[in-house]
Design an enzyme around this catalytic site. Structure first.
Site, mmCIF file in Angstrom:
data_model
loop_
_atom_site.group_PDB
_atom_site.id
_atom_site.type_symbol
_atom_site.label_atom_id
_atom_site.label_comp_id
_atom_site.label_asym_id
_atom_site.label_seq_id
_atom_site.Cartn_x
_atom_site.Cartn_y
_atom_site.Cartn_z
ATOM 1 C CG ASN A 1 45.505 17.847 77.784
ATOM 2 O OD1 ASN A 1 46.215 18.259 78.701
ATOM 3 N ND2 ASN A 1 44.251 18.254 77.605
ATOM 4 N NE ARG A 2 53.141 13.453 77.753
ATOM 5 C CZ ARG A 2 54.328 13.983 77.499
ATOM 6 N NH1 ARG A 2 54.531 14.668 76.384
ATOM 7 N NH2 ARG A 2 55.310 13.866 78.355
#
Length: 411
Positions: free
Chosen positions: A214-215
């Site tokens: 994920n970011r």
């Protein structure tokens, strides 16, 4: 109110520009006297642009107006920030070696100084003696914060945040004196509290070179760890794929996958008073991990079977080993509900003492950018909100935690 703002030669001078802006926005007439050394850090043009007045340094500037006396005489409040060790020594001796020193000797207004320097300098007996001398003369001294200093150093000596300085200035101007200072107030309110913060984002391997991730950058989690350390807590950060440095005095455990994160939590939860789950843990992992890089075969696609990962937050709440568990929810809206509605449902489902919710997107929320959060209780009701820098949001989260009144202290 007419405020005389003295700025001395410390790197924390950049923070004082925000103090000046806040005072000016509140409608006060602020005159700035930067010392010659301070101009190495913030230029004269900054002070003049923000105050709307000249920012003289030398005693012999504008001699006909006798400003070395007039500036002190006309002030309703004198604030010096940052106040360096050298300035405190000169002020304690009553020296008038520059324009600021002259103005201080000529004023009858209340004076507030906000020291900022390295820990060794602040704790040196000479500095402490100078501070005691100034306090005995009625000067108000705002204790420095505990936290990250220049370079990798950390400890007492950090200039408090601009809002704290402005609040102290108003208290002094109103004759109320400084707010309570000490281990149980302000920056030391978490002394003796053992805080664990998870940060970053887990990665679930597909093969030796690919992963599901994920970011999440870890900036918000690391800001919470830094803020907790500033407020006196004993801090451990569990970093999931984060390249950021931690402040001195913060313990660090590096992990990659959700399983590694779970194991790291198990090693610290029995001796933890507050656990802030700011890390973004992958909700799914590949059912099978290839030991070899998966090769692209022609124009054919690739199908991955995903399985749900362990619900770490819910498991922590159910075990009840940590007195205060705080979760995070980065949400987006969809056809079923708004981001806020999803967050409230998550708060009720997880049962954590608090859930910090922020609405995210491809251009907001992630990385070293300002953040905006709402803090929900276990029933999904909003109890607080905050926006601004990651560090400002971190302190708001810690304020909400402290207000619970259920933190067990180890000392």
């Amino acid at each position: 109110m007419r405020v005389l703002l003295g700025v001395t030669g410390g790197i924390a001078a950049y923070k004082v520009a925000l103090v000046l802006r806040r005072l000016a926005e509140d409608g006060h007439d602020v005159r700035v006297i930067p010392t010659a050394a301070s101009l190495n850090f913030v230029g004269r043009a900054t002070w003049e642009a923000l105050s709307g007045h000249p920012a003289p340094t030398d005693t012999f500037e504008d001699v006909p107006s006798v400003q070395h006396v007039r500036l002190g005489q006309s002030a309703d409040l004198v604030l010096v920030a940052p106040a360096t060790a050298d300035f405190l020594a000169a002020y304690a001796r009553g020296e008038a070696r520059d324009l600021l020193g002259n103005a201080l000797l000529a004023t009858h207004a209340p004076v507030l100084v906000a020291p900022a320097m390295h820990t060794e300098m602040w704790e040196h007996p000479a500095t402490q003696a100078n501070v005691a001398t100034l306090k005995a003369r009625g000067v108000h001294v705002l204790d420095p914060a505990v936290g990250r200093l220049t370079g990798a150093d950390s400890g007492p000596g950090r200039l408090p945040e601009p809002d704290a300085i402005v609040a102290a200035a108003y208290a002094v101007a109103e004759g109320a004196g400084l707010p309570s200072q000490g281990p149980d107030a302000g920056w030391g309110d978490l002394a003796g509290v053992r805080v664990v913060v998870t940060a970053g984002g887990t990665r679930e391997p597909i093969d030796p070179v690919r992963y599901l991730g994920n970011r999440s950058s870890g900036h918000q989690g690391f800001a919470i760890a830094e803020a907790a350390r500033e407020r006196g807590a004993e801090v451990t950060v569990v970093a999931a794929n984060v390249s950021l440095p931690v402040s001195e005095g913060v313990n660090r455990i590096d992990v990659s996958t959700g399983t590694e994160l779970a194991h790291a939590i198990e090693t610290v939860e029995d001796e933890c008073d507050v656990l802030v789950m700011a890390a973004a843990v992958a909700d799914f992992a590949p059912a099978q991990r290839s030991d070899h890089k998966i090769k692209k075969a022609g124009n054919g696609g690739l199908t991955l079977e995903l399985v749900p990962t362990e619900d770490l937050l819910r498991g922590l709440v159910e075990r009840g080993t940590v007195p205060v568990v705080v979760g995070f929810a980065a949400e987006t809206g969809d056809d079923a509900a708004s981001a806020a509605e999803h967050a409230a449902a998550k708060a009720r489902r997880k049962g954590a003492a608090l859930l910090v919710f922020n609405e995210v997107g491809t251009t907001k929320g992630f990385g070293d950018v300002p953040n905006s959060v709402r803090i929900l209780d276990a029933a999904g009701a909003e109890v607080a909100a905050a926006s601004g820098s990651k560090l400002a949001v971190a302190h708001a989260v810690l304020d909400a935690i402290a207000s619970l009144g259920t933190i067990r202290k180890s000392v």
